[in-house]
Design an enzyme around this catalytic site. Structure first.
Site, PDB file in Angstrom:
ATOM      1  N   ASP A 107      39.584  76.104  30.833  1.00 19.02           N
ATOM      2  CA  ASP A 107      39.950  75.434  29.587  1.00 19.02           C
ATOM      3  C   ASP A 107      38.916  75.694  28.493  1.00 19.02           C
ATOM      4  O   ASP A 107      39.059  75.209  27.370  1.00 19.02           O
ATOM      5  CB  ASP A 107      40.108  73.921  29.810  1.00 19.02           C
ATOM      6  CG  ASP A 107      41.180  73.316  28.910  1.00 19.02           C
ATOM      7  OD1 ASP A 107      41.997  74.077  28.360  1.00 19.02           O
ATOM      8  OD2 ASP A 107      41.201  72.081  28.751  1.00 19.02           O
ATOM      9  N   LYS A 155      51.823  71.359  34.559  1.00 26.70           N
ATOM     10  CA  LYS A 155      50.893  72.465  34.801  1.00 26.70           C
ATOM     11  C   LYS A 155      50.987  72.959  36.241  1.00 26.70           C
ATOM     12  O   LYS A 155      51.000  74.169  36.494  1.00 26.70           O
ATOM     13  CB  LYS A 155      49.465  72.010  34.492  1.00 26.70           C
ATOM     14  CG  LYS A 155      49.195  71.739  33.023  1.00 26.70           C
ATOM     15  CD  LYS A 155      47.806  71.143  32.818  1.00 26.70           C
ATOM     16  CE  LYS A 155      47.545  70.851  31.347  1.00 26.70           C
ATOM     17  NZ  LYS A 155      46.254  70.186  31.112  1.00 26.70           N
ATOM     18  N   GLN A 206      41.445  66.960  33.305  1.00 24.10           N
ATOM     19  CA  GLN A 206      42.347  66.378  32.312  1.00 24.10           C
ATOM     20  C   GLN A 206      41.583  65.353  31.466  1.00 24.10           C
ATOM     21  O   GLN A 206      41.000  64.406  31.987  1.00 24.10           O
ATOM     22  CB  GLN A 206      43.541  65.712  33.007  1.00 24.10           C
ATOM     23  CG  GLN A 206      44.598  65.181  32.075  1.00 24.10           C
ATOM     24  CD  GLN A 206      45.336  66.274  31.324  1.00 24.10           C
ATOM     25  OE1 GLN A 206      45.446  67.399  31.794  1.00 24.10           O
ATOM     26  NE2 GLN A 206      45.831  65.953  30.150  1.00 24.10           N
TER      27      GLN A 206
END
Length: 295
Positions: A122, A55, A99
């Site tokens: 996200d 990423k 994450q």
């Protein structure tokens, strides 16, 4: 072997990344704003480390400012909360990605809830989740995997009105939001899960089948309606010949490809799109922030 079209997630993701890179350069030239993405990872899980590094590399290639905060497994709830709040307050950071999964001693929902909705690229904060559920995708950040999956589906068929869609999986990360997106596209949606009676027969009704349960090759070829679009979100590593392993999805690909009209491979399908949509959301956040500042 099959007449099914392979839905090339790598190629479609590359197109998204190319557009994001051009638009990020235009944003910098017109406003001086550089999109900033901060990724938080707690613990040293090797797979997560590789994914986060990927990423960061793509963010930098897009012209973003990329920060990574790698915290020890023992990080406390209060310490992680302070970091999230500091990133909330940093005007150079437009996207915050945590994450998952976090270590069990941490309250994931509480941490996600601390993120400002406008930096939750996200799409997991309850504000963004609620907007997606209500069909308000113009103001929401749509979770990256469902958003990418919808791009892949529409690459095959742009008008989904009236189609029967089956979503295998009811997670907050994939199953629930993609169900909402398919509803918004005027599909008739069935959400299947571990308690669904006669799962195979339910899947056979699907014009669009999204498999997101994390069980390797659970979906067999005879579960697929002839001509269906199949989106395989799952990814698992299973033993192969000798001491090697291989990556597979939730769908038995070779069997399913004999009946589907179009199908995503694993790897190379949904995975690249997830990262591409993260970049897209981060750029969108920076554009929105710049528009507010320049009013």
């Amino acid at each position: 072997m099959s007449g099914a079209r392979l839905i090339d997630g790598k190629a479609i993701a590359a197109d998204v990344i190319a557009r994001v890179t051009i638009d990020a350069a235009a944003l910098l030239e017109s406003t001086g704003t550089i999109p900033g993405l901060a990724v938080i990872i707690v613990g040293m899980d090797p797979a997560s480390q590789v994914y986060v590094a990927s990423k960061a590399r793509i963010a930098e290639a897009c012209g973003f400012r990329s920060l990574q905060h790698t915290l020890p497994e023992s990080t406390s709830q209060s310490a992680l909360s302070r970091l999230v709040q500091a990133l909330n307050a940093d005007p150079t950071i437009h996207g915050i990605l945590i994450q998952l999964p976090l270590p069990r001693h941490l309250n994931t929902l509480q941490i996600i809830g601390l993120m400002l909705p406008e930096k939750d690229v996200d799409g997991l904060n309850e504000i963004n989740a609620g907007r997606v559920a209500l069909g308000d995708v113009e103001r929401a950040f749509v979770p990256c995997t469902p958003a990418g999956s919808m791009v892949l589906i529409r690459s095959v068929m742009s008008d989904l009105r009236g189609l029967k869609a089956v979503v295998m999986g009811r997670s907050n990360l994939v199953g629930k939001p993609i169900s909402s997106l398919l509803l918004a596209a005027d599909c008739t949606v069935t959400v299947a899960h571990s308690q669904t009676v006669d799962l195979a027969e339910v899947c056979r009704q699907a014009d669009v089948l999204v498999a997101a349960v994390g069980r390797p090759e659970i979906v067999k070829g005879d579960w697929i309606k002839p001509g269906a679009i199949v989106i395989d979100v799952g990814i698992s590593r299973i033993p192969a010949e000798g001491i090697n392993t291989r990556l597979v999805g939730d769908v038995a690909y070779a069997e399913a490809a004999m009946r589907a009209s179009a199908i995503t491979p694993v790897p190379g399908g949904v995975g690249p799109m997830t990262i591409a949509m993260l970049m897209n959301n981060t750029l969108l956040s920076a554009q929105r922030a710049s528009a507010v500042l320049n009013k």
